[in-house]
Every structure is written in C-alpha cells, then in structure tokens.
Design a protein around this motif. Structure first.
Motif, PDB file in Angstrom:
ATOM      1  N   GLN A 124      85.537  71.952  48.064  1.00 63.82           N
ATOM      2  CA  GLN A 124      84.765  71.572  49.177  1.00 63.82           C
ATOM      3  C   GLN A 124      84.039  69.989  49.182  1.00 63.82           C
ATOM      4  O   GLN A 124      83.883  69.696  50.308  1.00 63.82           O
ATOM      5  N   VAL A 125      84.017  69.566  48.046  1.00 67.23           N
ATOM      6  CA  VAL A 125      83.641  68.014  47.940  1.00 67.23           C
ATOM      7  C   VAL A 125      84.732  67.315  48.539  1.00 67.23           C
ATOM      8  O   VAL A 125      84.444  66.411  49.465  1.00 67.23           O
ATOM      9  N   LYS A 189      91.240  73.275  53.788  1.00 66.73           N
ATOM     10  CA  LYS A 189      90.519  74.272  54.708  1.00 66.73           C
ATOM     11  C   LYS A 189      91.216  75.715  54.535  1.00 66.73           C
ATOM     12  O   LYS A 189      90.768  76.702  54.311  1.00 66.73           O
ATOM     13  N   LYS A 190      92.556  75.899  54.181  1.00 67.41           N
ATOM     14  CA  LYS A 190      93.361  76.978  54.138  1.00 67.41           C
ATOM     15  C   LYS A 190      92.981  77.368  52.590  1.00 67.41           C
ATOM     16  O   LYS A 190      92.794  78.660  52.432  1.00 67.41           O
ATOM     17  N   GLY A 283      77.953  67.447  57.011  1.00 68.78           N
ATOM     18  CA  GLY A 283      79.356  67.908  56.369  1.00 68.78           C
ATOM     19  C   GLY A 283      79.370  68.588  55.090  1.00 68.78           C
ATOM     20  O   GLY A 283      80.170  69.451  55.127  1.00 68.78           O
ATOM     21  N   LEU A 284      78.463  68.189  54.164  1.00 73.85           N
ATOM     22  CA  LEU A 284      78.169  68.950  52.915  1.00 73.85           C
ATOM     23  C   LEU A 284      77.995  70.327  53.135  1.00 73.85           C
ATOM     24  O   LEU A 284      78.533  71.363  52.691  1.00 73.85           O
ATOM     25  N   VAL A 285      76.942  70.614  54.043  1.00 78.94           N
ATOM     26  CA  VAL A 285      76.477  71.878  54.506  1.00 78.94           C
ATOM     27  C   VAL A 285      77.544  72.600  55.130  1.00 78.94           C
ATOM     28  O   VAL A 285      77.867  73.868  54.870  1.00 78.94           O
ATOM     29  N   LYS A 286      78.454  72.105  55.602  1.00 78.76           N
ATOM     30  CA  LYS A 286      79.692  72.722  56.624  1.00 78.76           C
ATOM     31  C   LYS A 286      80.828  73.072  55.468  1.00 78.76           C
ATOM     32  O   LYS A 286      81.105  74.061  55.529  1.00 78.76           O
ATOM     33  N   ALA A 287      81.079  71.995  54.432  1.00 82.34           N
ATOM     34  CA  ALA A 287      81.920  72.116  53.589  1.00 82.34           C
ATOM     35  C   ALA A 287      81.654  73.284  52.425  1.00 82.34           C
ATOM     36  O   ALA A 287      82.563  73.985  51.839  1.00 82.34           O
ATOM     37  N   GLU A 325      69.225  76.515  59.180  1.00 82.45           N
ATOM     38  CA  GLU A 325      70.654  76.163  59.655  1.00 82.45           C
ATOM     39  C   GLU A 325      71.524  76.967  58.906  1.00 82.45           C
ATOM     40  O   GLU A 325      72.508  77.437  59.559  1.00 82.45           O
ATOM     41  N   LEU A 326      71.130  77.781  57.950  1.00 81.12           N
ATOM     42  CA  LEU A 326      72.187  78.692  57.206  1.00 81.12           C
ATOM     43  C   LEU A 326      72.018  79.988  57.570  1.00 81.12           C
ATOM     44  O   LEU A 326      72.399  81.133  57.151  1.00 81.12           O
TER      45      LEU A 326
END
Length: 435
Positions: A124-125, A189-190, A283-287, A325-326
């Motif tokens: 994720q990071v 992502k996979k 981007g972190l929230v998304k990852a 947001e979540l």
C-alpha cells in the motif's frame, strides 16, 4: 534498528500563513512532530505571512533567498514545506534552493514507509509513493541528483525505493521512468487486489459467526493501540499478540483484529486501525482503502480522543471528515475521551450516555468501556428459551458459542437452553422456542 543507529537528516521547515488555516501554529507544530517521526532533526523554521501562495515558488521570491541563506547557515540537508506542493513548485524550489524539497504529503509517505511491516502495508505504501512520484518525475530527478543519485536510504526522499533509476536526463529517460512506474503500480494493484480478496474472506468468516465487530478509530497517537492491548490482556485469547504501543505519530499502520471474550459470553471482534491526521494525503487513503474498509463494516465505532491535547476538538473534526470519506460516518459510535488523568480530571472513569472519560494507560475505565460496547452491539438481542432434541447437538453448540447462555438443563425431551441471542437466531429456531 535501534534509535542510536539511525542517521537523522537535518531539515528546515517552511510554512505559509494565508489566514485560511484554522490554527496555523498548530499545523506547524504537527509538521515538526511528523518530521521527528520520520527521523529528521529540525534545524530551523521559516514562516511567511501572505494573502495567497506563490503559484511558481509557493513562497515569495524574497523569502526564497532568505530560506536558502538560512539553510546554508544551519547546514540543512532538506527543506520541508507544510502544505502539498505542485510538481512545478517542487521543481522550481529545487532549482532555487539547490536542496531536496519535501512537502507534508511526502513526509507522511516517508513515515508510512518506515512503519510498514506487513506485506499488505508495504504494498500500500509503495503504491501511494509511486502515485505521488509520477507527476513529479522532473523535479524529483533534479532533487535526487543533488544527493548524488542515492535516493536517500534513510527515507529522506520519495525515490528511496531504489527500483527506478534517478540518474540521467532527457525526455526519453523520463518517459522510460514513467512507463516503469506505471507498470509497477499496475503490478502492485494486482497484488493488493489479491490481499483485499483474502481480507474480504476473513471478514465474511467473522461475519458468519454473528460476533459483533467493533473498530477503534481516531487521530494518530490518541491511544487506540493502548486500549487494544489493555483489553487483549484482560479479555483476549491466550497467546494473542499485542500491537506496538508508542508515544509517536503513526506508531502502527497495520490493521489488527482481536477476539475479546468476557465472562458473560458477549464477545466481540476489536479492530485497531491506522490513525488519522490533518491533511492526510488522499493517495494514502486510496492506497489503504482495503485496510481502512474494516471501519466501514464495523457494527460500532469507538472513537478514541486524546483529551489532554488542547486541539482535540479539531482532531475530532478531522476524524469525522475521514470517516465520512470512508462511508463510515453513519455507523453508531462511542466517544472515548482518553488520557483524562493528564488534565487533572476527578472521578474517572466518568460515563455520560455514549461518552466516557477514562485513562487507558492507567487501566482506568476499561471495564466500563467494555460494558458500553456490549450494551451497544448486543442491543438487538432477545432473551428466550429453547428445547432442542438431542440430535440437534450442533445447534446447541452454535448457541453456546454465539449467545449468552443464562441457563441449561438436560430433560427427557432434549436440551433446554435459556439464552440471550441475536433476533435472527431466535427467529431461525422459532419452532424450538418454549416457555
């Protein structure tokens, strides 16, 4: 790695106060805490007050010269800005200051890279870092060239992974790097999709047990991990691991799930999640979405607040915004005002409806908190009696495991149970209800 072995990078902090920030001074204090959490030593702070940021350089041209002079005087190795910088601002500032340029987003990404321990967290990071890096390739290439192309082995720069070359110049090289990064993001992502699928399977298994799920949420360093560990010590399964508990920002990144079992057979799964912070990079929230998604599926949120922090109200607002947001803003909630002992509050623990003032670090209020959680998640339970034939032993075992057994007898007709169970279970076995 022990702290005495860590090489601390000397940094100069820069902030612009446009009057839009609710508490600019606190934002700069938090930036300093983030820098320290990323193993950076602060050698100075420069602040400029202006109506709007400079589109090209973020700070004014005159202030750029001042920052450059101050950085040389203090031997700063990096310059860290309080807000997110555009790719062009990073590039222009790097040229003017001749030092690596970091912004708040970059700093948080560095901390996450340092703290990531599990495979999922590392994936994720890396995804978030590469997505941040992609539009900034030109500026980063110039920044990193000033470091000898090393990429910063101690987490000093976003190119620290070493998987993408940082040397050379020219449009062809940049396009090659861009394709490499895009390909790596696709691979990540996979891998994350496979991990997310496994997490979903585990979540469904927990859901099938009908055991309620309770998620600890809140600002970073509010005491979530402390509450988790104290409850695991008291009510957890034997040999259950504790989570890292330290007085620092983002001490833990990985979502941990523990089974809390009490004597009255009203168990619940307790989920410890990554902490939130002001200006948490999108981007972190998304990852970290698959990890943070645990919050979305909780039956109850326990919002932990550091009551000793004078900015706790703003931190609660940040938590509320992040939960929204979540898509978890409407989940029932208990608010824990933790560290109440540090403000000299008398008569703790103190409970008021869905709020409790307590001090988890002092083992104060834990029993009361568990009682509040149970009242909230077992509110849809009903007390009833069943009489099951002896050949329905599996159902009896299920209720022994998933209901609160208030009485049990073996009669001629079968097994009699008096239980407090979920309404759906009472309806499912309605044919065997008696009394």
């Amino acid at each position: 790695m022990r702290e005495e072995e860590i090489i601390f990078t000397k940094v100069l902090l820069v902030g612009v106060d446009t009057g839009e920030e609710q508490d600019f001074e606190h934002s700069m204090e938090e930036l300093a805490s983030l820098a320290e959490a990323a193993y950076k030593r602060i050698v100075g702070i420069v602040i400029q007050r202006m109506e709007a940021v400079n589109k090209a350089l973020y700070i004014g041209t005159g202030k750029v010269a001042e920052v450059k002079e101050y950085a040389a005087m203090t031997e700063a190795e990096e310059v860290v800005f309080d807000n997110a910088l555009s790719p062009s601002q990073v590039r222009n500032l790097g040229k003017e200051l001749e030092l690596p340029i970091l912004d708040r987003t970059n700093l948080i990404l560095d901390i996450f890279a340092i703290r990531a321990k599990t495979k999922e967290a590392k994936l994720q990071v890396e995804t978030a870092r590469l997505q941040y890096m992609l539009p900034r390739l030109v500026g980063m290439r110039e920044n990193l060239s000033r470091q000898g192309g090393s990429g910063g082995s101690n987490g000093a720069g976003p190119g620290g992974g070493g998987s993408v070359s940082n040397r050379g110049a020219g449009e062809t090289k940049l396009e090659l790097d861009r394709r490499k990064i895009e390909h790596r993001i696709s691979e990540l992502k996979k891998e994350l999709a496979a991990v997310a699928k496994n997490r979903e399977t585990m979540r469904k298994k927990r859901g099938q047990s009908r055991t309620p799920q309770v998620a600890l949420v809140g600002y970073t360093n509010a005491g979530k991990s402390t509450i988790m560990n104290r409850l695991v010590d008291r009510y957890g399964e034997k040999g259950e691991k504790t989570v890292l508990e330290k007085d620092m920002l983002f001490a833990t990144l990985d979502t941990s799930v523990r089974n809390i079992k009490t004597a009255d057979n009203r168990p619940f799964f307790l989920v410890d999640t990554v902490g939130f912070i002001h200006k948490l990079p999108h981007g972190l929230v998304k990852a970290f979405h698959s990890t943070l998604e645990e919050v979305k599926y909780a039956d109850l949120l326990v919002q932990v607040v550091d009551f000793s922090d004078e900015h706790f109200k703003q931190q609660m607002e940040v938590t509320a915004e992040t939960l929204k947001e979540l898509e978890a803003g409407d989940i029932p909630r208990i608010v824990v005002y933790n560290k109440a002992d540090k403000v000299g509050m008398d008569s703790i623990p103190r409970r008021m409806e869905n709020q409790i003032y307590m001090a988890a670090g002092q083992d104060c209020g834990l029993e009361e908190l568990v009682e509040m959680i149970q009242e909230a998640v077992y509110g849809d339970r009903v007390n009833t009696e069943f009489l099951f034939p002896f050949d329905m032993g599996s159902v009896v075992s299920y209720l022994m495991e998933n209901a609160t057994v208030l009485g049990q007898e073996y009669r001629e007709e079968g097994t009699w149970l008096k239980v407090s169970c979920h309404k759906s279970d009472a309806e499912k076995y309605n044919a065997y209800r008696c009394g």
